[in-house]
Each structure stands twice: as structure tokens, then as C-alpha cells.
Motif scaffolding. Structure first.
Motif, PDB file in Angstrom:
ATOM      1  N   VAL A 109       0.838  -1.210   0.000  1.00 46.90           N
ATOM      2  CA  VAL A 109       0.000   0.000   0.000  1.00 46.90           C
ATOM      3  C   VAL A 109       0.870   1.256   0.000  1.00 46.90           C
ATOM      4  N   SER A 110       1.895   1.280   0.851  1.00 45.83           N
ATOM      5  CA  SER A 110       2.774   2.450   0.930  1.00 45.83           C
ATOM      6  C   SER A 110       3.474   2.692  -0.396  1.00 45.83           C
ATOM      7  N   GLY A 111       4.075   1.638  -0.942  1.00 40.72           N
ATOM      8  CA  GLY A 111       4.806   1.778  -2.199  1.00 40.72           C
ATOM      9  C   GLY A 111       3.907   2.203  -3.343  1.00 40.72           C
ATOM     10  N   ALA A 112       2.715   1.590  -3.445  1.00 42.81           N
ATOM     11  CA  ALA A 112       1.797   1.923  -4.538  1.00 42.81           C
ATOM     12  C   ALA A 112       1.319   3.368  -4.452  1.00 42.81           C
ATOM     13  N   CYS A 113       0.985   3.811  -3.242  1.00 42.92           N
ATOM     14  CA  CYS A 113       0.505   5.194  -3.069  1.00 42.92           C
ATOM     15  C   CYS A 113       1.597   6.208  -3.414  1.00 42.92           C
ATOM     16  N   ILE A 114       2.818   5.922  -3.019  1.00 43.80           N
ATOM     17  CA  ILE A 114       3.903   6.861  -3.285  1.00 43.80           C
ATOM     18  C   ILE A 114       4.240   6.899  -4.774  1.00 43.80           C
ATOM     19  N   ILE A 115       4.221   5.738  -5.430  1.00 38.77           N
ATOM     20  CA  ILE A 115       4.446   5.720  -6.878  1.00 38.77           C
ATOM     21  C   ILE A 115       3.351   6.502  -7.594  1.00 38.77           C
ATOM     22  N   ALA A 116       2.092   6.309  -7.184  1.00 40.49           N
ATOM     23  CA  ALA A 116       0.976   7.048  -7.783  1.00 40.49           C
ATOM     24  C   ALA A 116       1.133   8.549  -7.552  1.00 40.49           C
ATOM     25  N   PHE A 117       1.583   8.925  -6.351  1.00 44.06           N
ATOM     26  CA  PHE A 117       1.800  10.337  -6.036  1.00 44.06           C
ATOM     27  C   PHE A 117       2.861  10.940  -6.946  1.00 44.06           C
ATOM     28  N   VAL A 118       3.964  10.225  -7.160  1.00 40.88           N
ATOM     29  CA  VAL A 118       5.042  10.723  -8.020  1.00 40.88           C
ATOM     30  C   VAL A 118       4.538  10.952  -9.438  1.00 40.88           C
ATOM     31  N   PHE A 119       3.798   9.988  -9.978  1.00 39.36           N
ATOM     32  CA  PHE A 119       3.288  10.123 -11.348  1.00 39.36           C
ATOM     33  C   PHE A 119       2.269  11.252 -11.456  1.00 39.36           C
ATOM     34  N   TYR A 120       1.424  11.404 -10.449  1.00 40.54           N
ATOM     35  CA  TYR A 120       0.425  12.485 -10.463  1.00 40.54           C
ATOM     36  C   TYR A 120       1.095  13.852 -10.470  1.00 40.54           C
ATOM     37  N   THR A 121       2.109  14.010  -9.612  1.00 41.31           N
ATOM     38  CA  THR A 121       2.792  15.304  -9.512  1.00 41.31           C
ATOM     39  C   THR A 121       3.550  15.634 -10.785  1.00 41.31           C
ATOM     40  N   LEU A 122       4.136  14.622 -11.425  1.00 44.11           N
ATOM     41  CA  LEU A 122       4.862  14.862 -12.675  1.00 44.11           C
ATOM     42  C   LEU A 122       3.914  15.118 -13.843  1.00 44.11           C
ATOM     43  N   ALA A 123       2.789  14.396 -13.843  1.00 41.15           N
ATOM     44  CA  ALA A 123       1.856  14.516 -14.979  1.00 41.15           C
ATOM     45  C   ALA A 123       1.053  15.812 -14.925  1.00 41.15           C
ATOM     46  N   LEU A 124       0.672  16.260 -13.726  1.00 39.62           N
ATOM     47  CA  LEU A 124      -0.172  17.449 -13.582  1.00 39.62           C
ATOM     48  C   LEU A 124       0.460  18.413 -12.581  1.00 39.62           C
ATOM     49  N   PRO A 125       1.622  18.994 -12.905  1.00 39.02           N
ATOM     50  CA  PRO A 125       2.334  19.817 -11.926  1.00 39.02           C
ATOM     51  C   PRO A 125       1.573  21.051 -11.462  1.00 39.02           C
TER      52      PRO A 125
END
Length: 547
Positions: A49-65
Motif C-alpha cells: 500500500v505504501s509503495g503503490a501510493c507513493i508511486i501514484a503520487f510521483v506520477f500524479y505530480t509529474l503529470a499534472l504539476p
């Protein structure tokens, strides 16, 4: 249970200690596998859960800065303005709780059992504690915070629409240099003294007590066994540990962001390296790579060695600034600033009815959330190196002595910078941005190039030790309390700490985004720490009864 604990890297209690009898075995929910030469031993579902949420957070921040930056800004305002009273009240409780334990009979309980002996000398213990706990922060804020509070205090208050718009603490000290200096240092010591170290001490004590004395896994959830019982091994415990991972990761990312901006500013000042987000990304990546090497060397071969080197350099820089500056005025100021801190402490700690809302929300609330976000990381790290100390010795060393050293550091660096303005009319440090104030202060002293270079090295090595220590701690949590999990897992978290810092620096808000995330994760974890105080009391009472 004790045999299992020992086999997973957690020593058995030595002498009398009240082991908690439970059918749970460390690592029983873990998923173990081998991928080529790399082994994995991860807790399911905390790691997933921790790893998946953090990976999703990284992609979200990069995709929609832009969208992410707006969201971060909203979170920062909402939490600091709506929960400032909560952060201040909770921090006060932590200080009073720690001071109470020092003077009560439960302070004689020894972490690790009645016959346990310390694993590290005082020198090694203090070195690791400081390097992990506040290294980058002291370098970044040592000059900038006293200077900022001094400038805002002497400027007086300002209001618009009935609300204050200035950033001065309390009622400011318009036009009064001496009063402004005393208020500036009182506010600075408030942010770096008893309160933050009490936050760290609560988490560290809980982890050490329930792991080394009670035989439970070295994870945050273990501290809640007296309250939740065996439910702590289910989803209530999973949520606690996942919150700890989020808080730790974003608290570290904030510090790494500050370290990157300050290292960039110093390199620009000395060597003309461009100040840009690209440079900060390169610095963060390079230093993360160095941290990976330290991670693979382990606690004694990596963090301990780097921490002792760094503390030696920090002591040399401190002594140089002390003797190159107005030594007598600094030493006299150290005592005066402590007195000012004690004088202003009740007003600075007051959570209600404040008019200095910018200072209270933008400085104090942020700081308390930042320290609370760091607390799983620093607390677990301190717990791992504090076995064998009594509770009283532990709290005095972790709470009181580091506070005095922080006061000395701020008095020397901030005191010299303010003296340069008041006595010499040198305003370069006052006018420089936060990340450059340290180097501008050093410019006015002898051997400026050498001391500034040492300052950059200190920032970088503090950067490395924070990333390294954080990786060890997050890995322990996501490995179900195992302290000897496979190295590739620590490598994974070390890389993602750097990645989160980079994407937040690249987002629309930059450092504001880092501050927003640390505030947001610090809020729910504050509740965790308050409940933890109750659990510590129950655990110590049980230990005390068998002595």
C-alpha cells in the motif's frame, strides 16, 4: 517470542522485563521471495500500500504539476490555519509528558531489560542522534531564522482589515534592537529546543520500550498493543504503520529539498554553479546515489561513520565562527537568550487567542508538523541506538542536552549574523534569501572560502545521513519490524526518498509543495503520538512493578 525477536535482529531483554505474550511472530505476514540475486522480505500489506501510493503520487505530480501545486498550496493553508491550535497544544503535552517521566520513579526502567548495557558510547550515540535528527535544519536555519525574526520584530507590527499582516512573533519590538534580538532568539529556541526533541523522544521511547523490553516488533504499531491488544496485528496496525511511512517519507523529502537548495546556493556562491531546479535535481540525484552506498554498508559501517565525521566538521565550524566572531558577546548572549526563551515560553506556547497568526501558523505550526513527520524516522533511529539506557538517562540526553546544543548553535551562527548588522552595518546576510544567509555571514569572517566549502560539505553529508537513516527506518516498518531485511529493500526506499524530493521541487509550488505535504501528513500522525503517550505510561507502569 524472545527467541523469534532475537533471530530477527532484535536482542532479547537482559534481566527482568515484562515480555508481552502474543502468538504473533515477527515477519509472519511477510512475503518472501528471491528475484535473481536479490531477496525480498516485505510486510503485506504495509509495503504494497505504501509503495503503490507513493508511486501514484510521483506520477500524479509529474503529470499534472500545476494542478498538484494548487492542491499543495490549498492543503498548507487549510491545515496551518485550521489546526494551528491543535499542533501547539499537542507539542506542549509532549514536553510536559517527557519532563514528568524524568522525575517519576518509572524513570529508573532500563530499555532492554534490567541488566542491559548500552550498545554505543556517548560520543557515537550523540553523533548519530544529531546527524539524523536536525543536521540539515540547523545548517539551513542557523543564520536565517534568528535573522528573520530579528528583522520582523524590529520592524514592528502591521495590520490590514483588523488582522496582523507582519511575521513578527508575539507583539514584536518596534525600534528596540536589544528587545528584538532577545525576542528573535526566544522564538528560534522555541522552535529548536524542548518541543521538537520531546516529539522525537516520545516516539523513540515507545519503540525502544515495546521492542527491547516487551519483545514486540520494532514498528510503530507495537506501541499500541496495551490499547489495541492483538488487533494491532490487523488493519488498525497496518494503518498506523502506513501513516508512519507517509509521514517519514514526506518529512525527509522536505529536509532533502532544503538541503538541495542550500547546497546549490553555496556552490553558486563559491564556484558559480547556476541556481536552478535542474541543478537541484542533479544534486539530489547525486547525493541519493552516495546515500545508496552508505545504505548498503549498514548502520555501523555507513550512518555511524558519516555521522561522526560530520559532527567533527560541525564542531570545527562552530568553534571557528565562535572565535572569529565577537566571542564574549556570543557567550554572554547564550545565557541571555536562554533567559529570554524561558521568559517568552508561556506566550509562545499559548495555542489560543494569538494575534501573531502569520508567525504562529507559518512558522510554529509548520515546524511542529515537520518534527512530527520526522518523528517515526528519528524516533526509530534513536530507539535502535539507545538500548541499555534508563528512561531517565534517555530522556535527559535526548531532550535536554540536544536542546542546549541547538541553543548554542543558533546563538553562535545567528548571533554573529545579527552582530554584523547591528554593530558593523553589514547587511548582506540579512538581505540574502534563506538558503544563502549562512554563506553571506561567513563571507564577512576570515577564511570565507574554506569555511563556506566546509558548510557545503556539511549540508551534503547531513543530506546523505538523513537519506540513509530514513531508508533504514522505512524499510524496518515495511518489513514488519525486521531490522535485518534484505538490502535491496533499503535501496528501493532510498531511491524513492530522492524521487519524491525531486518531483516536489519540480512541481509548481517548489519548496511550498514540500512544506504542504509535510503539514498534511503531520496532522493525522499527531493523533497517533498523543495516543502513544498513553501506551508508554501503561508499558512503563508494568515494567516498574517487576523491578
Amino acid at each position: 517470542m524472545t527467541d523469534t525477536s532475537a533471530s530477527q535482529g532484535i536482542p532479547e531483554p537482559e534481566g527482568s522485563s515484562q515480555i508481552i505474550e502474543t502468538d504473533y511472530e515477527i515477519g509472519q505476514d511477510n512475503f518472501e521471495t528471491q528475484i535473481g540475486p536479490f531477496g525480498l522480505d516485505i510486510h503485506n500489506p504495509v509495503f504494497v500500500v505504501s509503495g503503490a501510493c507513493i508511486i501514484a503520487f510521483v506520477f500524479y505530480t509529474l503529470a499534472l504539476p500545476e494542478q498538484a501545486g494548487a492542491a499543495f498550496s490549498w492543503m498548507f493553508s487549510a491545515v496551518t490555519q485550521g489546526f494551528d491550535w491543535f499542533f501547539l497544544s499537542a507539542a506542549n503535552i509532549f514536553v510536559l509528558f517527557c519532563l514528568l517521566l524524568i522525575v517519576l520513579p518509572v524513570g529508573s526502567v532500563r530499555l532492554g531489560g534490567a541488566e542491559a548495557t548500552p550498545d554505543y558510547t556517548y560520543v557515537g550515540w550523540f553523533a548519530m542522534l544529531f546527524a539524523a535528527g536536525m543536521g540539515i535544519g540547523l545548517m539551513f536555519y542557523g543564520v536565517s531564522e534568528p535573522m528573520s525574526h530579528f528583522a520582523s520584530s524590529i520592524g514592528g507590527t502591521a495590520a490590514e482589515g483588523g488582522a496582523r499582516t507582519d511575521w513578527a512573533p508575539l507583539g514584536a519590538a518596534a525600534g528596540d534592537e536589544q528587545a528584538a534580538v532577545r525576542l528573535a532568539f526566544a522564538a528560534t529556541i522555541f522552535h529548536w529546543g524542548l518541543h521538537p526533541w520531546a516529539i522525537y523522544a516520545v516516539v523513540a521511547l515507545a519503540l525502544a520500550l515495546f521492542s527491547y523490553n516487551k519483545g514486540l516488533p520494532l514498528t510503530i504499531r507495537s506501541a499500541f498493543y496495551p490499547i489495541l491488544g492483538d488487533r494491532v496485528w490487523g488493519w488498525p496496525g497496518h494503518i498506523i504503520d502506513i501513516l508512519a511511512v507517509f509521514a517519514t517519507l514526506f518529512g525527509l523529502a522536505t529536509s532533502l529539498g532544503f538541503g538541495a537548495t542550500q547546497a546549490n546556493a553555496g556552490l553558486n556562491e563559491l564556484f558559480g554553479v547556476p541556481v536552478s531546479s535542474t541543478t537541484e535535481v542533479v544534486l539530489t540525484s547525486a547525493i541519493t546515489a552516495v546515500a545508496l552506498i552508505s545504505v548498503m554498508r549498514g548502520l555501523d559501517g555507513g550512518v555511524k561513520v558519516l555521522s561522526e565525521i560530520n559532527m567533527g566538521l560541525a564542531a570545527l565550524l562552530l568553534l571557528f565562527v565562535l572565535f572569529a566572531g565577537p566571542t564574549l558577546a556570543i557567550l554572554t548572549g547564550f545565557v541571555d537568550y536562554l533567559a529570554a526563551y524561558l521568559t517568552y515560553l508561556p506566550a509562545l506556547s499559548n495555542p489560543i487567542g494569538r494575534e501573531d497568526t502569520n508567525f504562529m501558523q507559518g512558522w510554529t505550526s509548520f515546524y511542529w508538523a515537520w518534527w512530527i513527520s520526522w518523528s517515526p524516522f528519528v524516533g526509530m533511529f534513536i530507539a535502535r541506538v539507545s538500548r541499555g539506557r534508563t528512561v531517565r538517562e534517555f530522556l535527559i540526553c535526548v531532550l535536554l542536552i540536544p536542546s542546549l546544543v541547538c541553543v548554542l548553535w543558533m546563538s553562535v551562527f545567528g548571533g554573529v549574523a545579527i552582530q554584523q548588522v547591528v554593530q558593523d552595518g553589514y547587511t548582506a546576510a540579512q538581505e540574502a534569501p534563506l538558503e544563502l544567509k549562512l554563506f553571506k555571514m561567513l563571507d564577512a569572517l576570515p577564511l570565507a572560502s574554506i569555511t563556506s566549502f566546509i558548510g557545503i560539505i556539511l549540508v551534503i553529508v547531513f543530506f546523505v545521513t538523513s537519506s540513509d537513516s530514513g531508508s533504514l527506518v522505512i524499510d524496518t516498518i515495511t518489513a514488519g519490524g525486521k531490522v535485518d531485511a534484505p538490502v535491496p529493500q533499503r535501496v528501493f526506499w532510498c531511491i524513492f526518498e530522492g524521487a519524491v524530493a525531486i518531483v516536489l521541487l519540480l512541481s509548481a509550488g517548489g519548496l511550498q509543495s514540500l512544506q504542504s505535504m509535510v503539514i498534511s501528513t503531520g496532522l493525522p500522525f499527531t493523533i497517533v503520538l498523543l495516543v502513544m503517550c498513553v501506551a508508554i505510561w501503561k508499558g512503563l507502569q508494568a515494567e516498574r512493578r517487576i523491578l
